[in-house]
Scaffold this active site. Sequence first.
Site, PDB file in Angstrom:
ATOM      1  N   ALA A 134      59.308   6.876  40.550  1.00  0.00           N
ATOM      2  CA  ALA A 134      60.166   5.714  40.373  1.00  0.00           C
ATOM      3  C   ALA A 134      60.993   5.464  41.632  1.00  0.00           C
ATOM      4  CB  ALA A 134      61.091   5.916  39.176  1.00  0.00           C
ATOM      5  N   GLY A 179      56.487   9.702  38.276  1.00  0.00           N
ATOM      6  CA  GLY A 179      55.751   8.562  37.744  1.00  0.00           C
ATOM      7  C   GLY A 179      54.432   8.329  38.438  1.00  0.00           C
ATOM      8  N   GLU A 182      52.116  10.560  36.659  1.00  0.00           N
ATOM      9  CA  GLU A 182      51.918  10.002  35.317  1.00  0.00           C
ATOM     10  C   GLU A 182      50.938   8.834  35.358  1.00  0.00           C
ATOM     11  OE1 GLU A 182      55.880  10.644  32.706  1.00  0.00           O
ATOM     12  OE2 GLU A 182      56.223   9.562  34.587  1.00  0.00           O
ATOM     13  N   GLU A 202      60.664  15.758  37.436  1.00  0.00           N
ATOM     14  CA  GLU A 202      61.851  15.090  36.872  1.00  0.00           C
ATOM     15  C   GLU A 202      62.976  16.034  36.477  1.00  0.00           C
ATOM     16  OE1 GLU A 202      58.479  12.155  36.235  1.00  0.00           O
ATOM     17  OE2 GLU A 202      58.753  14.339  36.244  1.00  0.00           O
TER      18      GLU A 202
END
Length: 332
Positions: A134, A179, A182, A202
Site C-alpha cells: 500500500a 499488498g 497479496e 504488515e
Amino acid sequence: AAAMAAAAAALGGLGLLRARLRLAAAAAATSAPLGRNGHRAPPLRGGVAATALPSAGRSYGSQAKEEEELRVRYLDDEHKGIVVLGLNRSHAKNALSKNLVKMMSKAVDALKSDKKVRTVVFRSEVPGIFCAGADLKERAKMHSSEVSSFVSRARATINELANLPVPTIAAIDGIALGGGLELALACDIRVAASSAKMGLVETKLAIIPGAGGTQRLPRTIGVSLAKELIFSARIVDGEEAKSIGLISHVVEQNEAGDAAYRRALALAREFLPQGPVAMRVAKLAINQGMEVDLVTGLAIEEACYAQTIPTKDRIEGLLAFKEKRPPRYKGE
C-alpha cells in the site's frame, strides 16, 4: 442422505457459477461474487496490441503513455489471447494508491466478460519492483474512515482478480511486499526471479494483512508456515519461496530484469491451445471445490463437467483428435 444433501447444496450454489460461465457468450456480464456493486464495467480503453516480441522491452508500444499507472496490453500473433497488466508507478515502487486500485478494478471488470481473453499476466513495468504494498505516504494523509474504505476497495479489487474466469499468472521480477504479495497470491500461478523478495510484513506496522493475505497464504503454503511468516514479517527470496510452495517456478534473473515475465509468457502459451470453456470451467471447479468437503466438491465437478458437454468446443476437440489436427476453438 448426508451425501445427497451435500450434493444438492453444491448444485444449488452452482446457479451463480453457471451464470459466471455464461460470461463469454452473454451480452451483459454477471459480476463476480465478490464484486463491489454488481454492475458491468464499461469497455476497457487504451489497450495496445503488441506486434513485437512482448518480452523484448518494457514499453507497451508507441500508444502507451508514460504516465499510465497501469498499462493494459492485448498481445497478438502467437501470444494472441494473452492480456498483460503492467504496474507502472516507478516513483512509488508500484505502491497501491487509490488511483491505481481504481484502474486495476476497471481493467479487471472489463476482462471478466471479454471472451477473447484466454490468460492474464500481471507484471511490473518498473525494474526490480513488483509491488511494495500500500502507498503509505498517501495513507498517512487519509482520515481514519478513508483508510478503512481504501482497504475494503483494495480487498474487493484483489478478490475480483482472483475471480477472473481465466487463468492468471503473477510474474514477480522484484520486490513483492504486503499488498503486493497479496495481489500475487490472488493469481492462480506465481513465477518469480530467484532474486525477488516476498513477504507479508504488515505486523511490523502493528497491523495485519488486510487484502486476503491471512486467508490465501495458509491455503497456499499451509497454516503453520503461513503463521510463522506473518508473525515474523519474514521476507523470502525466490529460491525459498519455491521451496515452501509460495511460487510455482523460479528463474535466474536476466540482464533485462524480466526473467519471470518471460517464463510467465511461456507458461501462458501452454494454455492457449486448450478449450476456452473447459479452462474456465476447470478453474471454477477447482476454486469452488477447494472450499468444501470432497463429496460436495465431486458434485461441483459433476455439474461443471456437464457444462462442457453441449459446447461446440467439445465437438471441435473430438473432431480435431479424430482428424489428427490442432483444434480451432471459438470459446462458445
